[in-house]
Design a protein around this motif. Structure first.
Motif, mmCIF file in Angstrom:
data_model
loop_
_atom_site.group_PDB
_atom_site.id
_atom_site.type_symbol
_atom_site.label_atom_id
_atom_site.label_comp_id
_atom_site.label_asym_id
_atom_site.label_seq_id
_atom_site.Cartn_x
_atom_site.Cartn_y
_atom_site.Cartn_z
ATOM 1 N N GLN A 171 9.664 0.227 -3.903
ATOM 2 C CA GLN A 171 9.844 -1.234 -2.889
ATOM 3 C C GLN A 171 10.652 -0.613 -1.249
ATOM 4 O OE1 GLN A 171 11.781 -5.498 -4.107
ATOM 5 N NE2 GLN A 171 10.115 -6.100 -2.900
ATOM 6 N N TYR A 172 11.438 0.116 -1.440
ATOM 7 C CA TYR A 172 12.055 0.776 -0.882
ATOM 8 C C TYR A 172 12.074 2.404 -1.106
ATOM 9 C CZ TYR A 172 14.502 -3.263 -1.231
ATOM 10 O OH TYR A 172 14.367 -4.894 -1.074
ATOM 11 N N GLN A 173 11.469 2.589 -1.593
ATOM 12 C CA GLN A 173 10.777 4.098 -1.729
ATOM 13 C C GLN A 173 12.134 5.084 -2.014
ATOM 14 O OE1 GLN A 173 8.945 4.952 1.899
ATOM 15 N NE2 GLN A 173 7.589 3.812 2.038
ATOM 16 N N GLU A 213 0.948 -1.471 0.181
ATOM 17 C CA GLU A 213 -0.138 -0.195 -0.122
ATOM 18 C C GLU A 213 1.017 1.464 0.152
ATOM 19 O OE1 GLU A 213 -0.567 -2.041 3.231
ATOM 20 O OE2 GLU A 213 -1.396 -3.717 1.449
ATOM 21 N N GLN A 214 1.612 0.653 0.848
ATOM 22 C CA GLN A 214 2.940 1.908 0.672
ATOM 23 C C GLN A 214 3.736 2.458 -0.209
ATOM 24 O OE1 GLN A 214 4.897 1.389 4.069
ATOM 25 N NE2 GLN A 214 3.803 2.654 5.567
ATOM 26 N N MET A 215 3.606 1.353 -1.646
ATOM 27 C CA MET A 215 4.569 2.034 -2.440
ATOM 28 C C MET A 215 4.145 3.026 -3.726
ATOM 29 S SD MET A 215 6.048 -2.071 -3.488
ATOM 30 C CE MET A 215 6.262 -1.857 -4.976
ATOM 31 N N GLU A 216 5.267 3.779 -4.022
ATOM 32 C CA GLU A 216 5.068 4.955 -4.465
ATOM 33 C C GLU A 216 5.808 4.051 -6.276
ATOM 34 O OE1 GLU A 216 4.877 8.896 -3.668
ATOM 35 O OE2 GLU A 216 4.699 8.365 -1.544
ATOM 36 N N TRP A 217 5.377 4.408 -7.635
ATOM 37 C CA TRP A 217 5.867 3.787 -8.151
ATOM 38 C C TRP A 217 6.013 5.286 -8.903
ATOM 39 C CZ3 TRP A 217 6.632 -0.970 -10.035
ATOM 40 C CH2 TRP A 217 5.473 -2.440 -8.908
#
Length: 190
Positions: A174-176, A126-130
């Motif tokens: 994955q690692y923002q 949910e936190q992943m920003e692509w």
């Protein structure tokens, strides 16, 4: 040889085999905790062991920097999505005797310590920003004659392990890691 107990990772380190465990013991001493997958496979027995320990322990995934190691890392990430990741560069994991042999067991203790000092913690889905693919294309990380070289520069600088174009996009999410960080690395190299 004496080992400093404060240097021993608290997490259980998931590795592929016995020789990897032996190398970690040489590096950190007998207090280091590992789980061996038995190679690039992930048996039901090992899966059950990891799931049973997941309630009480954290994990670091440290697999060989090759195709099978990446495949295993992906399987383990699905099994324990909260696991941290440590990567060793392929050139630092080569056997000096057999050029084709590549693995954690060939890395020096210093290389292993460095990889575990730079451990990466993934974000939840949910936190992943692509970062959009078109921006990675604009930066010459995909579809450019030097794309592979540029990707590996980014991967090395950010401790992501080997990545192709799609893997880069996923690991950045994955690692923002933000677009600005990538741009800064590329500008520094130009």
């Amino acid at each position: 040889m004496t080992y400093d107990i404060k240097d021993v990772p608290r997490e259980i380190i998931i590795v592929e085999g016995r020789d990897d465990t032996k190398r970690l013991i040489e590096t950190f001493g007998p207090q280091v905790k590992t789980i061996e997958t038995g190679g690039s496979a992930l048996s039901r027995k090992v899966q059950a062991e990891i799931k049973a320990l997941a309630a009480d322990y954290e994990f670091i995934i440290l697999t060989d920097p090759d195709y099978q190691g990446q495949r295993l890392r992906n399987l383990l990430s699905q099994l324990v999505p909260q696991a941290k990741h440590a990567f060793i560069e392929p050139e630092l994991a080569r056997s000096t005797q057999r050029k084709a042999s590549l693995g954690v067991e060939h890395a020096t203790p210093e290389t292993i310590r460095q990889a575990l000092a730079e451990v990466m913690t993934p974000s939840s889905q949910e936190q992943m920003e692509w970062i959009p693919l078109h921006q990675l294309v604009q930066l010459g990380l995909i579809g450019h004659p030097q794309a592979n070289l540029r990707r590996q520069l980014i991967a090395k600088e950010l401790h992501l392990g080997y990545v192709n174009g799609k893997q880069l996009q996923k690991r950045l999410a994955q690692y923002q890691i933000r677009l600005e960080q990538i741009q800064a690395i590329l500008e520094k190299e130009e």
